[in-house]
Design a protein around this motif. Structure first.
Motif, short mmCIF file in Angstrom:
data_model
loop_
_atom_site.label_atom_id
_atom_site.label_comp_id
_atom_site.label_asym_id
_atom_site.label_seq_id
_atom_site.Cartn_x
_atom_site.Cartn_y
_atom_site.Cartn_z
N LEU A 95 11.03 -40.43 -0.41
CA LEU A 95 11.58 -40.07 0.89
C LEU A 95 10.93 -40.91 1.99
CD1 LEU A 95 11.68 -36.16 0.63
CD2 LEU A 95 13.63 -37.71 0.55
N ASP A 96 11.71 -41.22 3.01
CA ASP A 96 11.17 -41.95 4.15
C ASP A 96 11.07 -41.06 5.38
OD1 ASP A 96 13.80 -41.54 4.64
OD2 ASP A 96 14.32 -43.66 4.98
N LYS A 97 11.11 -39.76 5.17
CA LYS A 97 10.98 -38.81 6.27
C LYS A 97 10.20 -37.60 5.76
CE LYS A 97 15.38 -36.53 5.22
NZ LYS A 97 16.65 -36.06 5.76
N ALA A 98 9.74 -36.82 6.72
CA ALA A 98 8.96 -35.62 6.34
C ALA A 98 9.90 -34.52 5.83
CB ALA A 98 8.17 -35.11 7.54
N GLU A 99 9.56 -33.98 4.72
CA GLU A 99 10.41 -32.92 4.14
C GLU A 99 9.57 -32.11 3.14
OE1 GLU A 99 14.36 -32.46 1.36
OE2 GLU A 99 14.27 -34.12 2.82
N ARG A 100 9.74 -30.78 3.21
CA ARG A 100 9.04 -29.91 2.27
C ARG A 100 9.87 -29.77 1.00
NH1 ARG A 100 4.65 -27.45 4.49
NH2 ARG A 100 4.55 -27.38 6.77
N ARG A 101 9.22 -29.87 -0.09
CA ARG A 101 9.88 -29.71 -1.38
C ARG A 101 9.04 -28.77 -2.26
NH1 ARG A 101 13.70 -33.63 -3.00
NH2 ARG A 101 14.81 -34.30 -1.12
N VAL A 102 9.76 -27.98 -3.06
CA VAL A 102 9.09 -27.16 -4.08
C VAL A 102 8.79 -28.07 -5.25
CG1 VAL A 102 9.30 -25.20 -5.65
CG2 VAL A 102 10.23 -25.04 -3.33
N VAL A 103 7.49 -28.27 -5.52
CA VAL A 103 7.10 -29.23 -6.54
C VAL A 103 6.61 -28.55 -7.81
CG1 VAL A 103 6.56 -31.02 -4.86
CG2 VAL A 103 4.79 -29.37 -5.54
N ALA A 104 6.41 -27.24 -7.77
CA ALA A 104 5.94 -26.54 -8.98
C ALA A 104 6.46 -25.10 -8.94
CB ALA A 104 4.41 -26.55 -9.07
N ARG A 105 6.82 -24.62 -10.10
CA ARG A 105 7.28 -23.23 -10.23
C ARG A 105 6.55 -22.59 -11.41
NH1 ARG A 105 12.00 -22.38 -7.34
NH2 ARG A 105 13.04 -24.29 -6.62
N ARG A 106 6.27 -21.35 -11.22
CA ARG A 106 5.63 -20.64 -12.32
C ARG A 106 6.66 -20.37 -13.42
NH1 ARG A 106 4.77 -14.79 -9.39
NH2 ARG A 106 6.98 -14.20 -9.21
N ARG A 107 6.18 -20.19 -14.62
CA ARG A 107 7.04 -19.79 -15.74
C ARG A 107 6.98 -18.26 -15.84
NH1 ARG A 107 5.08 -22.02 -21.18
NH2 ARG A 107 3.67 -20.22 -21.04
N PRO A 108 8.07 -17.61 -15.51
CA PRO A 108 8.02 -16.14 -15.51
C PRO A 108 7.84 -15.61 -16.93
CG PRO A 108 10.27 -16.88 -15.23
CD PRO A 108 9.41 -18.11 -15.17
N LEU A 109 7.18 -14.49 -16.99
CA LEU A 109 7.02 -13.85 -18.30
C LEU A 109 8.35 -13.26 -18.76
CD1 LEU A 109 6.96 -10.46 -17.91
CD2 LEU A 109 4.81 -11.03 -16.81
N VAL A 110 8.51 -13.19 -20.05
CA VAL A 110 9.70 -12.56 -20.65
C VAL A 110 9.26 -11.20 -21.20
CG1 VAL A 110 11.50 -12.73 -22.40
CG2 VAL A 110 10.67 -14.79 -21.23
N PRO A 111 9.72 -10.13 -20.58
CA PRO A 111 9.26 -8.81 -21.06
C PRO A 111 9.75 -8.54 -22.47
CG PRO A 111 11.06 -8.57 -19.49
CD PRO A 111 10.69 -10.02 -19.49
N GLY A 112 8.94 -7.80 -23.19
CA GLY A 112 9.35 -7.40 -24.53
C GLY A 112 10.30 -6.21 -24.49
N LYS A 113 10.59 -5.68 -25.63
CA LYS A 113 11.51 -4.55 -25.73
C LYS A 113 10.80 -3.41 -26.44
CE LYS A 113 16.25 -3.43 -27.08
NZ LYS A 113 17.48 -3.93 -27.77
N ASP A 114 10.83 -2.26 -25.80
CA ASP A 114 10.18 -1.09 -26.37
C ASP A 114 10.84 -0.69 -27.68
OD1 ASP A 114 8.60 -1.06 -24.15
OD2 ASP A 114 9.74 0.51 -23.12
N ALA A 115 10.04 -0.09 -28.53
CA ALA A 115 10.62 0.50 -29.74
C ALA A 115 11.59 1.60 -29.33
CB ALA A 115 9.51 1.06 -30.63
#
Length: 662
Positions: free
Chosen positions: A185-205
């Motif tokens: 980029l040749d101008k100032a701009e905010r970008r999301v550069v990292a995202r967390r990996r959300p947990l995948v909940p399990g399934k109750d018996a």
């Protein structure tokens, strides 16, 4: 121009500041740096190595970010065992000059993402621009360009960005494509550069129902004529046979952990599990089969599921803990022999059954077709009836109606109740109307009582309302008339017998008949014998008296029949007299202590009169306290004691048949 080698990996002998010695689990080949997985002793080893690289002001050149992240955070046991033991992750380790580090700003971490402000960057005056050159041996060198007197535009580097982000707390989930796009980029701009990996909940018996009809059907009951009863539900207490699969357990499924952009793990909660054995109740068992665990019935009966514990049970009785209400059950008509209810039976609800035990208060109506109605607590404003059996209220009956015309009603305390039964036993009754053949009341306050046999311990008034006791005497006039008719018939039979006996005596007194009878007796006893000439005369005599003898036999037969009828009539008369005496002997009334105003009367009910139990409640209340001429007053007083027994049949009824003392 100052030149220095780009590589920062040395041995211990030549180690200087800004240089690093590779640990035993990192090896260098011509292609670059490799991690030897079999040499990694701890999951934190590679993290420590990266921290050391960053702390020394170095960074990874030609970084394979995906493998880099895998080495940092993946579980070694989850890797393919047949894959190579050495994993490439970077071409080398080079210095990260402070002037280059200053080009990278702090990342803002919020809500699981990292945001970076991309904008044009400049090197400070006097700082050379680094370039990478190869010497004659092919070794990479970092050289400074000519210094400049003014700031010069610079460009960020992806490999540097990774290490800078690590130092600033972003250690997972970088989107390198987004980083490269932001760098261009040749101008100032905010970008999301990292995202967390959300947990995948399990399934109750969980459990899956296997048998139809486990749930109660709350649809309105459809009657045989097609109409719908909105007060009753279709199915409330299912019945099951033995060997039926009720439910199947589905094992729990573990979740997948996530990871925050800071590198911290987002641990997936452990799914809930349960032991199927805890759901086993009486009449059920666990069956472990190839396709899973099942809860199976072991007996035939009514299925009950305890909502509190989740326990399944099958029994020959119906057990409910939810109560009876318009919302949960509607009116109930039960076919089982036993019914146990642990919840309240609410107002206006009707329960029709045989034996019932209610452990909570009852405000509705219980109709029993037999067995025992047992209420462990209170009956308030409702009613209980039993066609063939008994009713027991262990608590208080208040404003209630209890009916057991062929059984016994036992109540600990009754207030303002109507009780109709064959036998009634109450510890304390207050302002009650009670009709029964036999009454036993320890304390009676302002009650109206009617019965054939009444026993009261203490009689008290309440709020100027006295006790009224009415002894019900049977109407014996019909029995007396029948006994008189039978006695007249017996006298007629006796007279007829006497007439036959007189005629027989007259015939026996005739001369030839008397001679024949006398000689016949001697011949039968052997006292006399006949010669041939006498036998001729005997035959002639027999022929002459034969008609008379036949008449005597007819009279004897008639007397025998009349005697049998006379005996039967005598037995019938004696039985009726005995029954009347027995009925009278059971009639009695006793009050051990009279403390307040009490009236005791005797009423002889005529056969044509309506029974008291058939009167409406309002008419019954008036009739029990009515002092008209039909009732004979036996006692009126406010102290002392009273005892009365029925006089002998036929004697005059008055107060002198009993005794009262003050």
């Amino acid at each position: 121009m100052l030149e220095h080698p780009t590589g920062s990996i040395y041995n211990l002998a030549g180690l200087a500041e800004g240089q690093i010695v590779l640990p035993r689990y990192i090896v260098r080949h011509d292609s670059g740096l490799h991690a030897v997985l079999s040499r990694v002793e701890s999951a934190a080893d590679f993290v420590d190595f990266v921290n050391c690289v960053v702390a020394l002001g170095l960074y990874f050149l030609g970084l394979d970010y995906a493998r880099f992240q895998s080495l940092l955070y993946d579980d070694p046991t989850s890797r393919d065992q047949e894959a190579s033991d050495e994993v490439f992750f970077a071409t080398g380790i080079v210095a990260f000059p402070p002037e280059r580090q200053a080009l990278y700003k702090v990342l803002r971490i919020e809500r699981g993402v990292a945001v970076y402000l991309f904008e044009p960057v400049y090197l400070e005056p006097g700082v050379g621009r680094p370039t990478v050159d190869d010497d004659e041996n092919g070794i990479k060198w970092l050289s400074d360009s000519e210094s400049t007197a003014r700031p010069e535009c610079a460009r960020l580097d992806v490999d540097e960005f990774v290490v800078s982000a690590w130092a600033k707390g972003v250690r997972f989930g970088l989107d390198l494509a987004m980083v490269q796009e932001g760098i261009r980029l040749d101008k100032a701009e905010r970008r999301v550069v990292a995202r967390r990996r959300p947990l995948v909940p399990g399934k109750d018996a969980e459990i899956i129902e296997q048998a139809p009809g486990l749930h109660r059907n709350n649809a309105p009951r459809q009657l045989a004529d097609g109409k719908v009863n909105l007060l009753q539900f279709e199915t409330r207490y299912p019945q099951v046979a033995a060997g039926i699969r009720l439910v199947k357990k589905i094992p729990r499924t573990l979740g997948v952990d996530g990871r925050d952009v800071t590198g911290e793990p987002l641990v997936a909660p452990l799914p809930k599990d349960f032991d199927l054995a805890r759901m086993v109740g009486p009449g059920t068992r666990i069956s472990r089969e190839k396709d899973g665990e099942y809860l199976v019935t072991s007996v035939h009966g009514f299925l009950n599921i305890d909502k509190g514990s989740g326990q399944f049970s099958v029994a020959d009785k119906i057990v409910s803990r939810e109560g009876v209400s318009a919302r949960t059950t509607g009116d109930l008509t039960l076919t089982g022999e036993m019914y146990e209810q642990y919840g309240e039976i609410q107002e206006k609800r009707v329960v029709t059954c045989r034996s019932i035990t209610a452990y909570a208060d009852v405000f509705g109506k219980i109709v029993s077709t037999g067995g025992v109605v047992r209420l462990k607590r209170n009956l308030v404003g409702g009613s209980a009836s039993n066609n063939e059996g008994d009713i027991v209220v262990e608590g208080v009956a208040s404003g209630a109606t209890l009916t057991a015309l062929h059984g016994c009603v036992t109540v600990k305390r009754a207030d303002n109740c109507l009780i109709l039964a064959r036998q009634v036993v109450v510890e304390q009754a207050t302002q009650c109307d009670i009709v029964a053949d036999e009454l036993r009341i320890e304390v009676a306050e302002a009650c109206a009582l009617a019965g054939k046999n009444i026993k009261v311990g203490v009689a008290r008034s309440r709020r100027d309302v006295d006790n009224a006791l009415l002894i019900l005497l049977p109407d014996l006039s019909a029995d007396d008339a029948k006994i008189a008719a039978l006695q007249q018939e017996r006298a007629t039979l006796a007279k007829a017998i006497a007439g036959h006996q007189e005629r027989a005596a007259a015939l026996r007194s005739e001369r030839e008949v008397a001679r024949y009878l006398l000689l016949a007796d001697k011949l039968r006893s052997g006292e006399a014998s006949l010669s041939p000439e006498q036998e001729v005369g005997w035959r002639r005599l027999t022929e002459r008296v034969a008609p008379t003898l036949w008449g005597l036999s007819q009279i004897a037969e008639a007397i025998s029949k009349l005697d049998a009828e006379l005996i039967a009539l005598s037995v019938q008369i004696e039985e009726m007299l005995s029954a009347r005496e027995q009925a009278c002997s059971e009639l009695a009334c006793a009050v051990d202590r009279v403390e307040d105003e009490t009236r005791i009367s005797a009423l002889r009910l005529r056969v044509t009169d309506s029974p008291l139990i058939a009167l409406p409640s309002k008419e019954l209340k008036v009739r029990l306290r009515n002092t008209d001429g039909a009732a004979k007053r036996l006692f009126v007083g406010s102290s002392g004691r009273f005892a009365w027994s029925c006089p002998a049949p036929g004697s005059r009824l008055d107060a002198r048949s009993g005794r009262a003392s003050g």
